[in-house]
Design a protein around this motif. Structure first.
Motif, PDB file in Angstrom:
ATOM      1  N   TRP A 314       0.864  -1.185   0.000  1.00 50.01           N
ATOM      2  CA  TRP A 314       0.000   0.000   0.000  1.00 50.01           C
ATOM      3  C   TRP A 314       0.898   1.232   0.000  1.00 50.01           C
ATOM      4  N   TYR A 316       1.062   5.464  -0.006  1.00 51.17           N
ATOM      5  CA  TYR A 316       0.239   6.608   0.388  1.00 51.17           C
ATOM      6  C   TYR A 316       1.082   7.874   0.436  1.00 51.17           C
ATOM      7  N   ASN A 329      -2.310   6.990  -3.414  1.00 50.54           N
ATOM      8  CA  ASN A 329      -3.106   6.095  -2.570  1.00 50.54           C
ATOM      9  C   ASN A 329      -3.399   4.843  -3.393  1.00 50.54           C
ATOM     10  N   LEU A 331      -2.820   0.467  -4.282  1.00 51.23           N
ATOM     11  CA  LEU A 331      -2.626  -0.888  -3.780  1.00 51.23           C
ATOM     12  C   LEU A 331      -1.993  -1.725  -4.887  1.00 51.23           C
TER      13      LEU A 331
END
Length: 409
Positions: A314, A316, A329, A331
């Motif tokens: 992940w 961010y 943001n 995945l």
């Protein structure tokens, strides 16, 4: 290459080679092609391209504690003249030794440094410039002029960098795919009055404590990631063909990367705090960014020789919608199947999804040795969905199927 450091380094390598005690010559010669099945998003873009890549390496031992390495790259691309380019990836003199129980080495010239533990993207990696025309995902680096001192001992490993010259990022041209909707001006702007000759500094300390491997790093100088501005002549509402001008700020970055090895999981993280950079609105904004990742390998899958490794990450960026990075943001989920056969066959399948925008892409990659000298690589990137608000929207029609045949010598 248009900077004095590269020329000086090249003459240094040639002079050293004249007195070398031993020389080794190796490298790769690749024949490559790509096909883009979708109609291009912008005029003049091509639906296919073919190319040739030559990357030779010359290594010489000058003495018991001195050597040099020279690695050059030349790429020819049939569709994009901006992708046709040459670079010195490495051209450095290496001197090493031991003192007071510590090992040390000094590299002078052009070199590459790799920081970080994540698979999809490395936040902490701040020394080298990205060679963006090479690949939209697996982004090789341009050679960076530097003086690099590495000292290691029982206490860990410390790397210090003095970086006297900034390399501008490469960008696809008008006829190339994976480009911006607007043309990119070759004449970059710099916050520093010294422009590309501003002297930058970087440092990293790494160590292992039990199952934990970690690194602490800092970078002070000209950012490798440009923001973009319009020229003063563009007016309040720039025309669609008005070029974007890369602008390189003076930044300060502090980073940490760590990997915890347990049975059966690997836990990974990278985090940075950066000041001095502009956000998407053109305003200076200090920010933090982080990557969290997991990795696990299933050995002897279903009783076979194959191993399957899973990756989940992940990514961010604290600026949110003001972020200039596409990794704001996201995945990343991937699986690597290693067949462990004589041919070294590997299959990688990955999906990258934006958690804020409706953007998804699928990546498939197959590698296999055809002989002792030849290797084949098949790759496909499919854009499953694209969001107009996402920074990657300009590449929405750039799904492709590629093939590489590489001869190693």
């Amino acid at each position: 290459m248009r900077f004095r450091g590269a020329i000086a380094a090249l003459f240094l390598m040639v002079a050293a080679g004249a007195e070398a005690q031993s020389l080794e010559f190796s490298g790769d010669l690749s024949l490559q092609g790509r096909w883009y099945p979708q109609a291009p998003a912008f005029p003049d873009q091509r639906s296919g391209t073919a190319g040739l890549v030559v990357e030779p390496t010359l290594h010489g031992e000058i003495g018991k504690q001195t050597s040099f390495t020279l690695t050059a790259l030349y790429r020819y691309d049939s569709a994009d003249s901006q992708r046709t380019h040459a670079d010195l990836r490495e051209a450095y003199l290496l001197v090493f030794g031991d003192r007071s129980g510590n090992s040390w080495e000094l590299r002078l010239g052009l070199d590459q440094a790799f920081w970080g533990v994540a698979e999809a993207h490395n936040l902490v990696d701040a020394v080298n410039q990205v060679d963006l025309v090479e690949h939209p995902r697996n982004r090789p680096k341009l050679g960076q002029p530097m003086a690099r001192l590495t000292v290691s001992g029982d206490w860990g490993l410390a790397e210090s960098f003095l970086l006297p010259y900034h390399r501008k990022r490469t960008f696809p041209g008008r006829f190339g795919r994976h480009r911006s909707g607007r043309p990119i001006d070759d004449n970059a702007l710099y916050e520093s009055g010294a422009e590309e000759r501003h002297v930058d500094f970087a440092f990293r300390y790494g160590n292992a404590v039990g199952a934990l491997d970690f690194g602490l790093s800092t970078f002070v100088g000209t950012s490798r990631d440009p923001s973009f501005v319009f020229g003063p002549q563009s007016g309040p509402v720039p025309a669609i063909d008005t070029p974007l001008i890369p602008y390189y700020e003076q930044i300060r970055q502090f980073g940490v990367d760590a990997q915890l090895t347990t049975e059966p999981w690997l836990y990974k993280t990278e985090a940075i705090w950066r000041s001095g950079a502009r956000n998407l609105l053109g305003q200076e904004e200090d920010y933090g960014a982080v990557i969290f990742g997991l990795e696990r390998t299933l050995y002897a899958l279903f009783g076979s020789r194959a191993d399957l490794t899973f990756f989940v990450e992940w990514l961010y960026d604290g600026r949110g919608r003001r972020a200039t990075s596409a990794w704001a943001n996201d995945l990343f989920v991937a699986g690597l199947l290693a067949f462990n056969d004589v041919q070294g066959t590997e299959l990688l399948v990955s999906i990258l999804g934006d958690l804020r925008h409706d953007s998804r892409s699928l990546n498939l990659e197959l590698k296999r040795r055809l002989s002792d000298s030849w290797t084949m690589r098949l790759e496909a990137i499919a854009n499953l969905s694209a969001d107009p608000d996402d920074l990657t929207y300009d590449g929405r029609r750039d799904s492709f199927l590629g093939v590489d045949f590489t001869f190693s010598f």
